[in-house]
Enzyme design. Structure first.
Site, PDB file in Angstrom:
ATOM      1  N   CYS A  19       0.825  -1.104   0.024  1.00 54.56           N
ATOM      2  CA  CYS A  19      -0.032   0.079  -0.231  1.00 54.56           C
ATOM      3  C   CYS A  19       0.952   1.143  -0.116  1.00 54.56           C
ATOM      4  O   CYS A  19       0.784   2.344  -0.748  1.00 54.56           O
ATOM      5  CB  CYS A  19      -0.849   0.147   1.372  1.00 54.56           C
ATOM      6  SG  CYS A  19      -2.093  -1.425   1.263  1.00 54.56           S
ATOM      7  N   ASP A 428      35.261  20.453  17.214  1.00 54.06           N
ATOM      8  CA  ASP A 428      35.723  21.964  17.440  1.00 54.06           C
ATOM      9  C   ASP A 428      36.090  22.149  18.787  1.00 54.06           C
ATOM     10  O   ASP A 428      35.782  21.216  19.681  1.00 54.06           O
ATOM     11  CB  ASP A 428      34.446  22.879  16.972  1.00 54.06           C
ATOM     12  CG  ASP A 428      34.721  24.419  17.144  1.00 54.06           C
ATOM     13  OD1 ASP A 428      35.826  24.819  16.964  1.00 54.06           O
ATOM     14  OD2 ASP A 428      33.868  24.938  17.824  1.00 54.06           O
ATOM     15  N   ASP A 627      29.411  24.005  16.980  1.00 54.18           N
ATOM     16  CA  ASP A 627      28.474  24.859  17.724  1.00 54.18           C
ATOM     17  C   ASP A 627      28.335  26.366  17.019  1.00 54.18           C
ATOM     18  O   ASP A 627      27.389  27.011  17.162  1.00 54.18           O
ATOM     19  CB  ASP A 627      28.469  25.068  19.210  1.00 54.18           C
ATOM     20  CG  ASP A 627      29.871  26.127  19.528  1.00 54.18           C
ATOM     21  OD1 ASP A 627      30.611  26.034  18.785  1.00 54.18           O
ATOM     22  OD2 ASP A 627      29.448  26.970  20.469  1.00 54.18           O
ATOM     23  N   ASP A 631      31.243  26.678  11.941  1.00 56.12           N
ATOM     24  CA  ASP A 631      31.162  25.298  11.829  1.00 56.12           C
ATOM     25  C   ASP A 631      30.203  24.599  10.885  1.00 56.12           C
ATOM     26  O   ASP A 631      30.340  23.454  10.576  1.00 56.12           O
ATOM     27  CB  ASP A 631      30.983  24.566  13.221  1.00 56.12           C
ATOM     28  CG  ASP A 631      32.179  24.854  14.163  1.00 56.12           C
ATOM     29  OD1 ASP A 631      33.264  25.028  13.926  1.00 56.12           O
ATOM     30  OD2 ASP A 631      31.867  25.234  15.446  1.00 56.12           O
TER      31      ASP A 631
END
Length: 744
Positions: A19, A428, A627, A631
């Protein structure tokens, strides 16, 4: 409609993966559907449309499926309860089972005349129609769906059940009404067989629904966090107001122990807030004026006043709910393979059933017709495309929700699968390994001024700067309740520092380059400075009236759990690399403290993604954790990007996984749930696949030449129903996955 709009639909008569494939094909061919995801486990469709919802519903109707729009303004619809439907199925299963047992009892006793007599034909014809009415009542949805699929040249699981039980009833009625058409040795009635098959199928679907309802427990918990009312402060009065009527800019009072209604910023008061329900962080977070608060979290200390900044679907909680639901509807590569297999499954079963019937009619013993009927029914009823279709999505739903409970938001199924295959993690530094909140840890006084005077002049100068180090100095001054002075004639020297006149004093604050430009000697303090930089600290020189007056030592503390998390990642065999724009000396010092051997430092923001590409070119499968805005390209370039939630929105938009608790432990948790989910999906797929591989030949009579044994169609129907329930139950084990007990 011209603009793209997102909608959620409940699919009402979708029974198996075939389906889903049909619906997907129809949606791909509809120009007004820009993007869509189908959650077979929840029977939901998420779609981005430029057409109206009613137009989409009409598209689905044309291929035989019904849907209803879920109102986005009523989040409780996500709690769509299937308990009532399950209860109804239990009752139908009981009715079909009792009717089947009754007819079987009547058939084996001599109370009724034989169906070969005139009276017997009348009585058993009536009983046959009683059986038909019971079949239609207890399996109406199955027969209607099968008919709809037939009208649209489709074949689904409902088709298999309808053909099987329908053939049993037609054969039995033929025996009663025209016994001459059937050889004497093949004159058997199968009313009870059809009814007991439907009883087991209804029971299996009820059990599946009950288990399936538990898979959305994470969404239910998130929606349960949403407050219903807020205490709005207007004209010195506090008025309880429904959340949906709040406006941006409203001021809201929150008392101790109360739930925060929507996102905002504190404008009066101090408190501690429990954010564990969203971030997984167990300790309450200190909040004061200027800090943000999140709707759904709990005020644990003092009363405070805050101003609304986000409402409705723009609140963080609403976005998390939407993200988790989208993720639950997405498919990892392993699930797409299962979908392809399931799409061809039902037509293949129908072909096998036809071949089975022909072989038994041609080669079978007397009565050939009875043997052909029994084996064909068994093949049709034991085959289970539903188990194949549920194998992946049910596991994904639970694991995405489980991850959200600990503050790990996984955007899609592909990321869920890829994260367990990473062999390199690039980190980082600032805000990822460290807190990203620099602090003034020491002020070396080289003048006759007091420390407070020096800090006042320094912080006053930094009022014109938005640099993170400037904010650290201003915060240090505010912590001591120092009164700052607005600077005059200020000049910013990019990459070096600042100059201004404050209280009629010429103030210089910056690095060695700024001091040398102004002919201020520093050589006396070289050894002292090297000591601090070897520990990863930053420093600024303060000169007053061209005399070196102080050295400020500023550190960005390493997060308390960074070292332990990095060690655990390394224990998993992952290569850990630091990638930062900071100086080599500072980066190396921080790397040494957290046991990272490879450091790539002094990288410009635009070059971070290039370094990720270079690592990938070496054959490494890279996960990137960051963050900041700088980045974002690297997060997007990596196989899997992890965004620290305390960072920028751009970083989170670029990443496949958001870590709400801002801890590297979130990477470990993402890897753990990924491995557990893939293991669970493989178990489900292998179980469903081998069930069908083994069960279908047995149902066709493969063992008969050696053992003389044939599978009863009733047992076949029960086995089919049980296979789906087993798949759902196995996936349900993920609900008990315990991150805290996971050994890395």
């Amino acid at each position: 409609m011209n603009e793209n709009s997102d909608y959620t639909f409940k699919l009402l008569n979708v029974s198996c993966a075939s389906c889903v494939k049909t619906i997907e094909k129809a949606l791909f061919l509809t120009s007004g559907v820009k993007k869509f995801q189908i959650n077979f486990a929840q029977r939901e469709l998420l779609a981005t449309l430029t057409i109206t919802p009613s137009e989409l519903i009409n598209v689905l109707k044309k291929v035989g499926y019904d849907a209803k729009l879920i109102d986005a303004h009523q989040p409780e619809v996500y709690l769509f309860s299937e308990a009532a439907l399950a209860k109804n199925l239990y009752l139908k299963a009981l009715l079909a089972g009792l009717a089947g047992v009754l007819l079987h009892f009547l058939a084996i006793n001599t109370w009724l005349p034989n169906f070969l007599t005139v009276n017997g034909q009348i009585i058993w014809t009536v009983l046959g129609f009683f059986a038909l009415l019971t079949m239609v009542y207890t399996a109406k949805k199955i027969y209607v769906a099968a008919w709809g699929a037939l009208l649209h040249a489709q074949a689904t699981m409902d088709t298999l059940i309808s053909i099987g039980t329908g053939a049993a009833w037609i054969y039995s009625m033929t025996v009663i009404i025209s016994p001459a058409l059937i050889p004497p040795e093949a004159r058997h009635l199968y009313f009870e067989t059809a009814l007991l098959i439907l009883a087991f199928i209804d029971l299996g679907q009820a059990l599946e629904l009950k288990s399936r309802g538990k898979t959305s427990i994470a969404i239910k918990k998130l929606i349960g966090l949403q407050a219903k009312t807020a205490r709005v402060v207007k004209n010195n009065q506090e008025i309880d107001t429904p959340v949906e009527k709040l406006q941006i800019g409203d001021n809201i009072r929150v008392r101790p122990g109360e739930k925060i209604s929507v996102d905002g910023k504190i404008i009066a008061g101090n408190t501690y807030i429990n954010e564990s329900m969203l971030t997984g962080e167990p300790l309450p977070i200190a909040k004061t004026v200027g800090n943000t608060v999140i709707g759904g979290t709990i005020n644990q200390a003092s009363s405070f006043l805050y101003q609304v900044t986000q409402i409705g679907n723009n609140t963080l909680l609403a976005q998390i709910i939407a993200l988790v639901k989208n993720a639950q509807n997405s498919k990892p590569p392993i699930a797409r393979l299962a979908d392809e297999i399931a799409h061809y499954f039902v037509p293949s079963v129908l072909m096998i059933a036809l071949i089975t019937a022909l072989l038994w009619l041609w080669l079978g013993p007397t009565p050939e017709l009875s043997y052909a009927l029994i084996t064909t029914l068994s093949v049709l009823l034991i085959a289970c495309p539903c188990a194949l279709g549920l194998a992946a999505p049910i596991s994904i739903m639970i694991s995405m929700g489980k991850a959200a409970e600990v503050g790990v938001l996984i955007r899609n199924g592909e990321a869920l699968q890829l994260v367990s295959k990473l062999n390199t993690i690039v980190l980082d530094k600032t805000g990822t390994i460290t807190t990203g909140k620099p602090q003034v840890t020491q002020l070396i006084n080289l003048s006759s001024y007091s420390e407070s005077e020096l800090l006042t002049l320094t912080a006053s100068l930094e009022l014109v700067s938005e640099h993170p180090l400037a904010q650290a100095i201003v915060m240090a001054a505010k912590a001591k309740n120092l009164s700052l002075i607005a600077p005059q004639e200020s000049t910013i020297y990019p990459g070096m520092g600042l100059q201004a006149v404050i209280a009629e004093k010429n103030i210089l604050l910056g690095n060695e380059a700024l001091m040398k430009m102004n002919h201020i000697a520093l050589h006396t303090y070289t050894e002292q400075i090297n000591t601090f930089t070897s520990r990863g600290a930053s420093y600024l020189f303060l000169a007053i009236n061209h005399q070196l007056s102080a050295i400020l030592i500023i550190t960005d503390p390493i997060k308390v759990d960074s070292l332990a998390a990095i060690k655990k990642l390394q224990h998993l065999g992952l290569k850990i690399i630091m990638l930062t724009g900071d100086s080599k000396q500072t980066a190396s010092a921080i790397a040494k403290q957290v046991n990272i051997q490879q450091v790539i430092a002094e990288v410009l923001p635009k070059d971070k993604a290039l370094h990720i590409k270079q690592l990938q070119a070496q054959g490494l499968r890279v996960g990137m954790v960051g963050d900041g805005i700088n980045d974002a390209p690297a997060l997007a370039q990596a196989e899997v990007g992890f965004a620290i939630a305390s960072g920028t929105d751009i970083a989170m938009e670029s990443a496949a996984i958001t870590l709400m608790n801002s801890s590297l432990n979130g990477v470990l948790e993402a890897i753990a749930i990924s491995k557990a989910t893939l293991r669970n999906i493989k178990q489900n797929l292998l179980g469903a696949f081998f069930f069908n591989i083994i069960a279908i030949p047995i149902a066709a009579g493969a063992l008969y030449p050696f053992t003389g044994w044939l599978l009863n169609p009733i047992i076949a129907g029960a086995a089919m129903a049980a296979s789906s329930f087993i798949v759902v139950s196995n996936a349900g084990r993920l609900r008990f996955f315990n991150f805290s007990k996971k050994k890395y």
